[in-house]
Enzyme design. Structure first.
Site, PDB file in Angstrom:
ATOM      1  N   HIS A   7     -12.917  29.189 -12.112  1.00 32.83           N
ATOM      2  CA  HIS A   7     -12.907  28.656 -13.480  1.00 32.83           C
ATOM      3  C   HIS A   7     -11.707  27.761 -13.756  1.00 32.83           C
ATOM      4  O   HIS A   7     -11.604  27.168 -14.831  1.00 32.83           O
ATOM      5  CB  HIS A   7     -12.932  29.842 -14.460  1.00 32.83           C
ATOM      6  CG  HIS A   7     -13.313  29.502 -15.860  1.00 32.83           C
ATOM      7  ND1 HIS A   7     -12.422  29.549 -16.907  1.00 32.83           N
ATOM      8  CD2 HIS A   7     -14.489  29.118 -16.383  1.00 32.83           C
ATOM      9  CE1 HIS A   7     -13.030  29.213 -18.027  1.00 32.83           C
ATOM     10  NE2 HIS A   7     -14.289  28.944 -17.740  1.00 32.83           N
TER      11      HIS A   7
ATOM     12  N   ASN B 234     -28.432  33.720 -15.123  1.00 32.39           N
ATOM     13  CA  ASN B 234     -28.154  32.276 -15.129  1.00 32.39           C
ATOM     14  C   ASN B 234     -29.416  31.475 -15.396  1.00 32.39           C
ATOM     15  O   ASN B 234     -29.400  30.490 -16.149  1.00 32.39           O
ATOM     16  CB  ASN B 234     -27.564  31.844 -13.781  1.00 32.39           C
ATOM     17  CG  ASN B 234     -26.120  32.242 -13.608  1.00 32.39           C
ATOM     18  OD1 ASN B 234     -25.471  32.707 -14.537  1.00 32.39           O
ATOM     19  ND2 ASN B 234     -25.605  32.058 -12.408  1.00 32.39           N
TER      20      ASN B 234
ATOM     21  N   ARG C 129     -13.503  32.553 -26.785  1.00 32.87           N
ATOM     22  CA  ARG C 129     -14.130  33.835 -26.465  1.00 32.87           C
ATOM     23  C   ARG C 129     -13.013  34.849 -26.255  1.00 32.87           C
ATOM     24  O   ARG C 129     -12.103  34.620 -25.463  1.00 32.87           O
ATOM     25  CB  ARG C 129     -14.981  33.742 -25.199  1.00 32.87           C
ATOM     26  CG  ARG C 129     -16.055  32.665 -25.215  1.00 32.87           C
ATOM     27  CD  ARG C 129     -16.935  32.766 -23.965  1.00 32.87           C
ATOM     28  NE  ARG C 129     -17.678  31.554 -23.719  1.00 32.87           N
ATOM     29  CZ  ARG C 129     -18.822  31.230 -24.302  1.00 32.87           C
ATOM     30  NH1 ARG C 129     -19.345  32.050 -25.197  1.00 32.87           N
ATOM     31  NH2 ARG C 129     -19.452  30.106 -24.019  1.00 32.87           N
TER      32      ARG C 129
ATOM     33  N   ARG D 228     -21.056  29.317 -27.615  1.00 32.09           N
ATOM     34  CA  ARG D 228     -22.432  29.758 -27.373  1.00 32.09           C
ATOM     35  C   ARG D 228     -22.527  31.203 -26.902  1.00 32.09           C
ATOM     36  O   ARG D 228     -21.848  31.617 -25.971  1.00 32.09           O
ATOM     37  CB  ARG D 228     -23.107  28.835 -26.351  1.00 32.09           C
ATOM     38  CG  ARG D 228     -24.590  29.140 -26.157  1.00 32.09           C
ATOM     39  CD  ARG D 228     -25.222  28.200 -25.167  1.00 32.09           C
ATOM     40  NE  ARG D 228     -25.308  26.850 -25.683  1.00 32.09           N
ATOM     41  CZ  ARG D 228     -24.899  25.769 -25.026  1.00 32.09           C
ATOM     42  NH1 ARG D 228     -24.341  25.893 -23.835  1.00 32.09           N
ATOM     43  NH2 ARG D 228     -25.033  24.578 -25.554  1.00 32.09           N
TER      44      ARG D 228
ATOM     45  N   TYR E 151     -12.687  35.994 -13.725  1.00 32.42           N
ATOM     46  CA  TYR E 151     -12.632  34.536 -13.583  1.00 32.42           C
ATOM     47  C   TYR E 151     -11.276  34.131 -13.022  1.00 32.42           C
ATOM     48  O   TYR E 151     -10.254  34.734 -13.345  1.00 32.42           O
ATOM     49  CB  TYR E 151     -12.791  33.834 -14.936  1.00 32.42           C
ATOM     50  CG  TYR E 151     -14.114  33.991 -15.633  1.00 32.42           C
ATOM     51  CD1 TYR E 151     -15.103  34.853 -15.168  1.00 32.42           C
ATOM     52  CD2 TYR E 151     -14.384  33.265 -16.790  1.00 32.42           C
ATOM     53  CE1 TYR E 151     -16.313  34.988 -15.818  1.00 32.42           C
ATOM     54  CE2 TYR E 151     -15.599  33.391 -17.454  1.00 32.42           C
ATOM     55  CZ  TYR E 151     -16.553  34.255 -16.968  1.00 32.42           C
ATOM     56  OH  TYR E 151     -17.742  34.389 -17.624  1.00 32.42           O
TER      57      TYR E 151
ATOM     58  N   ARG F 265     -17.298  24.048  -8.864  1.00 30.30           N
ATOM     59  CA  ARG F 265     -18.064  25.289  -8.799  1.00 30.30           C
ATOM     60  C   ARG F 265     -19.561  25.066  -9.020  1.00 30.30           C
ATOM     61  O   ARG F 265     -20.388  25.557  -8.278  1.00 30.30           O
ATOM     62  CB  ARG F 265     -17.563  26.272  -9.866  1.00 30.30           C
ATOM     63  CG  ARG F 265     -18.270  27.618  -9.801  1.00 30.30           C
ATOM     64  CD  ARG F 265     -17.967  28.457 -11.015  1.00 30.30           C
ATOM     65  NE  ARG F 265     -18.763  28.080 -12.166  1.00 30.30           N
ATOM     66  CZ  ARG F 265     -18.360  28.171 -13.424  1.00 30.30           C
ATOM     67  NH1 ARG F 265     -17.142  28.579 -13.686  1.00 30.30           N
ATOM     68  NH2 ARG F 265     -19.155  27.827 -14.414  1.00 30.30           N
TER      69      ARG F 265
ATOM     70  N   HIS G 194     -12.168  23.826 -27.897  1.00 32.44           N
ATOM     71  CA  HIS G 194     -12.257  24.518 -26.616  1.00 32.44           C
ATOM     72  C   HIS G 194     -10.885  24.677 -25.967  1.00 32.44           C
ATOM     73  O   HIS G 194     -10.748  25.328 -24.938  1.00 32.44           O
ATOM     74  CB  HIS G 194     -13.201  23.728 -25.691  1.00 32.44           C
ATOM     75  CG  HIS G 194     -13.643  24.465 -24.477  1.00 32.44           C
ATOM     76  ND1 HIS G 194     -13.238  24.118 -23.199  1.00 32.44           N
ATOM     77  CD2 HIS G 194     -14.457  25.538 -24.322  1.00 32.44           C
ATOM     78  CE1 HIS G 194     -13.792  24.936 -22.319  1.00 32.44           C
ATOM     79  NE2 HIS G 194     -14.528  25.810 -22.970  1.00 32.44           N
TER      80      HIS G 194
END
Length: 694
Positions: free
Chosen positions: A603, A55, A386, A416, A479, A575, A446
Site C-alpha cells: 500500500h 474483490n 478510514r 467508500r 497493509y 500492486r 484522502h
C-alpha cells in the site's frame, strides 16, 4: 541490406494502453493464484480465495456499475485503450466468468480435499450421519425456523426487495396452502445475522474437531418445514450484487452528512449488476430470476458451491490451528522511540520513519494520546479517511477536546464502504466539542495528516505525522505503509496551510515543500520526470522508481513513455491496476513493471527520482490515477533526512530483488510469476519481517 526503420506509434495510440478493468481483474487472478501456492499455510490459502471473491464483489458493485452508468449517458464513449463500452463489457464478462469458474475449482478440487487431510471438513448433506442430521434438524427448528420468513409469490405477495449480496433461496412448490393458494414459487431470505457456516459440536455428535456445514445446506435440507402441507420440488440459493456507488449532487446539498446518510439508506437497493445462482437451478427458474432483475445472461454466474465464497473466511477464526496460519510477529520500534518515552523530544532530535506493519503503529496512537495529555499542547488537527469503529486515535482526540484543547478533525464522509462508520465518528467528536468538517465539496480528502501545535517557552512548534495509509490500527497490521514524524519548519508550515485550506474558504499561499492535489502534485511529478529526461539526454545517469497501487492517468503514462524513449531506466512496482504497457520497442523497452502479492497488502506510495545521483524521494497518499491527481485532496511529501530516504531507497531495491512473490507484466497485458532461477530465493516481505523482528 538496410534494416527497416522501426515504426514507433504515437503516444496516444490505443495499442499502448491496457484496459483498466482488465488490469484489475488480472490483479484478482494474482490474488487467487496465492490459494494454489503450496508453500503458503493452508488456512491462509483459503483466505486468499475469499479475498479474491470479495474483490470481485466490489468490482461489480463499483467498476461494472460505473460502466453501466457511463453507457446510459454516452454509449459511444471510447476508453483510452480504444475499446467501446460494449467491448469492455464483453471482455469483462469473459474474464470474470473464467475467474469464478477457477474460484470454485480451487475450492472444490484443491482446498476442500486438502483441508480434509487436516481434519477440517465441510460436510455435504449426503455425508451426514444420523446423529449429525438429528442435531442439525434441532438447530434448524430452534435457531433458524423462528426467524425465517418465506414469501409465497402471488398478486398479494410481490417479489420481495432483495438486499445487496444477501443469501436468498428461490423455492419451487406444488400443492395448496391453508387458503387454497398455489403460486408455485416462494422466496426465502436468510437474515444477515445468521452465520453462513455452522460448526457441529464434537460432544453431541461424535464429529471431528472441525466439522462444518454451510447454512445453505441446512436450509436446503429442512426447508420443507416452512411449507406445511405443500411439497418442495426444488430449493436453489441465489445472490444479487447491486450498484453500491452513490451519487451526491455537490451543487444541490446544504448538509453533506444528511445527503450521505440519505444515499446510504439506498445502497442495499441499488440497480442490479450481477446474479449468482446455484448451478443446479433449472433453466426456467434462472430465466425467471434474470427477467425479474432485468439482467442479461452475461451477468449471470452459476455457482458450484455457496453463492458467497467470501463468507467462508469465518473458518479462519473458528479453527485453532496455528500451524496452518502465518507465524505471528511482533512489530518493531525505531531505536529512538525505544530510548525515550517523550515522543515530541524524539521528533525534535530527528525525523522518524515508521514502516508498517514491520514497525508498530503504536507510536502514531501515542503521538495523539501524548498530545491530548500534554498541557503544553494547544491544538491538534487531523484528517480521518478510514479509522475503524473503536479507534484509539478518535478516543484520544475526544479526550483532547474534553480537556479544552483546540481539536479540528477533517472527516471524509464519502470513504467508500466506511461512510456509516465515519458518520458515527463525526457525531462522537462533535459531542466532545471538537471542530468537525467534511473537507471540500466535490473533492474527497484522502491526505493522511496529523498536526500538533505545542507551546515551548516563548515559541510555538508544529509536530506533524504524514502517512501513505489510513489512521487504522487494524489495517496497519495488514497493509504496508510509511509514516513520517517531523517538526521540520517549512514542511510543518505546509501542513498547517493545508489544514487552513480544508477548514476555511480562503486561498492558501504557495507551499514550501509539499506537493498537493488537485493543485501542484501532478505538475510536480511531471517536472521531476522531465528532469530525468533532461539528465538522460545529457548523458547523465537517469532513473525513476515508483511504487504505487495503480497507474492509470494518461499524461503520467505518456511522460513515462517519453522518459523511456530518452533512455531513462524506469522501475514500476504496481500492486493492482497498470494501464501502461511495458516492453514496446521504441516506446517502453526501458520500463519494467512488477506486482508483489504476499502476506501483506502492498500500500506504500513512493516516487523516487535519481536526480543525477542526489535522489529526490517522495512519499504520498496518492496513486497515479485521475481521481487522486485531480479530484482529491492528497499530499506528497519529500523525505529529506538522508537516513530516512536511504532506508526507503533500500526498501525499493529490495522490492526489485523479489523473485518469489513478484509478478512481471508482459507487453501483452499478462503477468508471469518471477522465478528464482539460479539465484537464492528472495521474498521482500519475509526479509523485512526478519530485519524488524523483535
Amino acid at each position: 541490406m538496410d534494416t527497416p526503420e522501426l515504426s514507433i506509434p504515437s503516444l496516444n495510440s490505443p495499442e499502448l494502453y491496457i484496459n483498466r478493468e482488465q488490469s484489475l481483474l488480472e490483479f484478482n487472478s494474482r490474488v487467487l493464484a496465492q490459494a494454489l501456492d503450496e508453500n503458503l499455510p493452508l488456512l491462509e490459502r483459503l483466505n486468499y480465495l475469499c479475498i479474491s471473491c470479495s474483490n470481485l464483489d466490489e468490482f461489480y458493485e463499483v467498476r461494472v456499475a460505473s460502466l453501466i452508468q457511463m453507457a446510459e449517458m454516452d454509449s459511444t464513449a471510447i476508453s483510452v485503450d480504444g475499446l467501446s463500452i460494449q467491448e469492455q463489457f464483453e471482455k469483462i464478462s469473459g474474464k470474470a466468468h473464467e475467474l469464478v469458474a477457477e474460484q470454485y475449482r480451487v475450492l472444490n478440487e484443491v482446498l476442500i480435499p486438502t483441508l480434509e487431510t487436516q481434519n477440517i471438513r465441510f460436510l455435504k448433506r449426503d455425508s451426514w450421519s444420523d446423529i449429525q442430521k438429528a442435531w442439525l434438524e434441532k438447530y434448524f427448528n430452534e435457531e433458524l425456523l423462528p426467524i425465517l420468513t418465506p414469501v409465497g409469490l402471488d398478486s398479494a405477495h410481490p417479489f420481495p426487495r432483495i438486499l445487496n449480496k444477501s443469501l436468498n433461496f428461490i423455492i419451487s412448490l406444488t400443492g395448496k396452502d391453508a387458503f387454497g393458494r398455489n403460486s408455485g414459487r416462494a422466496v426465502l431470505q436468510a437474515p444477515r445475522a445468521l452465520p453462513r457456516i455452522v460448526q457441529i459440536p464434537v460432544s453431541e455428535t461424535d464429529s471431528g474437531p472441525y466439522d462444518f456445514v454451510f447454512l445453505s445446506s441446512i436450509i436446503h435440507e429442512f426447508v420443507f418445514e416452512l411449507f406445511n402441507g405443500m411439497t418442495v420440488k426444488g430449493c436453489y440459493q441465489f445472490r444479487v450484487t447491486r450498484n453500491s456507488d452513490f451519487f451526491v449532487d455537490d451543487d444541490a446539498i446544504d448538509d453533506l452528512m444528511l445527503a450521505v446518510e440519505g444515499e446510504l439508506a439506498m445502497r442495499n437497493y441499488g440497480d442490479e449488476v450481477r446474479l449468482e445462482i446455484d448451478a443446479n437451478c433449472p433453466e426456467e427458474t434462472v430465466s425467471f430470476l434474470l427477467a425479474r432483475f432485468e439482467l442479461t445472461p452475461e451477468r449471470l454466474f452459476l455457482a458450484n458451491g455457496p453463492v458467497n465464497l467470501s463468507r467462508i473466511q469465518a473458518i479462519y477464526s473458528m479453527v485453532d490451528r496455528p500451524d496452518l496460519k502465518f507465524m505471528p510477529f511482533k512489530p518493531g520500534l525505531p531505536i529512538a522511540l525505544k530510548k525515550y518515552k517523550d515522543i515530541f523530544a524524539c521528533i525534535r532530535r530527528q525525523d522518524i520513519l515508521l514502516h508498517h506493519p514491520y514497525e508498530s503503529f503504536t507510536p502514531v496512537v501515542d503521538f495523539v494520546r501524548q498530545a491530548a495529555a500534554d498541557p503544553d499542547v494547544l491544538a491538534i488537527k487531523q484528517t480521518l479517511y478510514r479509522t475503524g469503529v473503536d479507534s484509539p486515535i478518535v478516543a484520544a482526540l475526544i479526550k483532547a477536546a474534553r480537556a479544552g484543547k483546540e481539536v479540528t478533525v477533517v472527516i471524509e464522509l464519502r470513504a467508500r464502504f466506511d461512510e456509516k462508520d465515519n458518520i458515527g465518528l463525526a457525531a462522537k467528536l462533535q459531542e466532545a466539542a471538537a471542530h468537525v468538517v467534511y473537507g471540500v465539496v466535490g473533492y474527497k480528502t484522502h491526505a493522511k495528516m496529523c498536526m500538533v501545535l505545542r507551546k515551548e517557552g516563548n515559541t510555538f512548534r508544529n509536530y506533524v505525522h504524514l502517512g501513505t495509509g489510513n489512521y487504522h490500527p487494524k489495517t496497519a497490521r495488514l497493509y504496508t505503509d510509511y509514516g513520517l514524524f517531523t517538526c521540520e519548519k517549512e514542511l510543518s508550515e505546509d501542513v498547517r496551510r493545508v489544514f487552513m485550506q480544508l477548514t476555511s474558504l480562503g486561498k492558501v499561499s504557495k507551499l514550501n515543500k509539499l506537493l498537493q492535489s488537485p493543485f501542484t502534485l501532478h505538475a510536480g511529478l511531471m517536472k521531476m520526470i522531465d528532469r530525468e529526461i533532461d539528465h538522460a539526454k545529457k548523458g547523465k545517469p537517469a532513473k525513476i522508481i515508483i511504487k504505487v497501487n495503480a497507474v492509470v492517468e494518461e499524461q503520467a503514462i505518456q511522460a513515462l513513455y517519453r522518459a523511456s524513449q530518452a533512455g531513462v531506466e524506469i522501475k514500476l512496482i504496481i500492486r493492482g491496476i497498470c494501464c501502461l504497457r511495458p516492453g514496446i520497442p521504441g516506446v517502453s523497452e526501458n520500463i519494467e513493471v512488477r506486482s508483489i502479492v504476499g502476506r501483506f497488502l502492498e500500500h506504500t506510495r513512493i516516487y523516487a527520482f535519481m536526480n543525477n545521483g542526489d535522489w529526490a524521494i517522495y512519499a504520498s497518499s496518492a496513486d497515479l490515477m485521475n481521481r487522486n491527481l485531480f479530484r482529491r485532496v492528497e499530499v506528497c511529501f519529500p523525505l529529506e533526512d538522508k537516513k530516512v530516504s536511504g532506508r526507503v531507497l533500500n526498501d525499493l531495491h529490495a522490492n526489485l530483488k523479489d523473485n518469489s512473490q513478484a509478478w512481471l507484466l508482459q507487453s501483452n497485458g499478462q503477468y508471469s510469476r518471477a522465478k528464482p532461477g539460479d539465484e537464492p530465493l528472495y521474498q521482500v516481505q519475509m526479509e523485512l519481517l526478519k530485519s524488524f523482528a523483535q
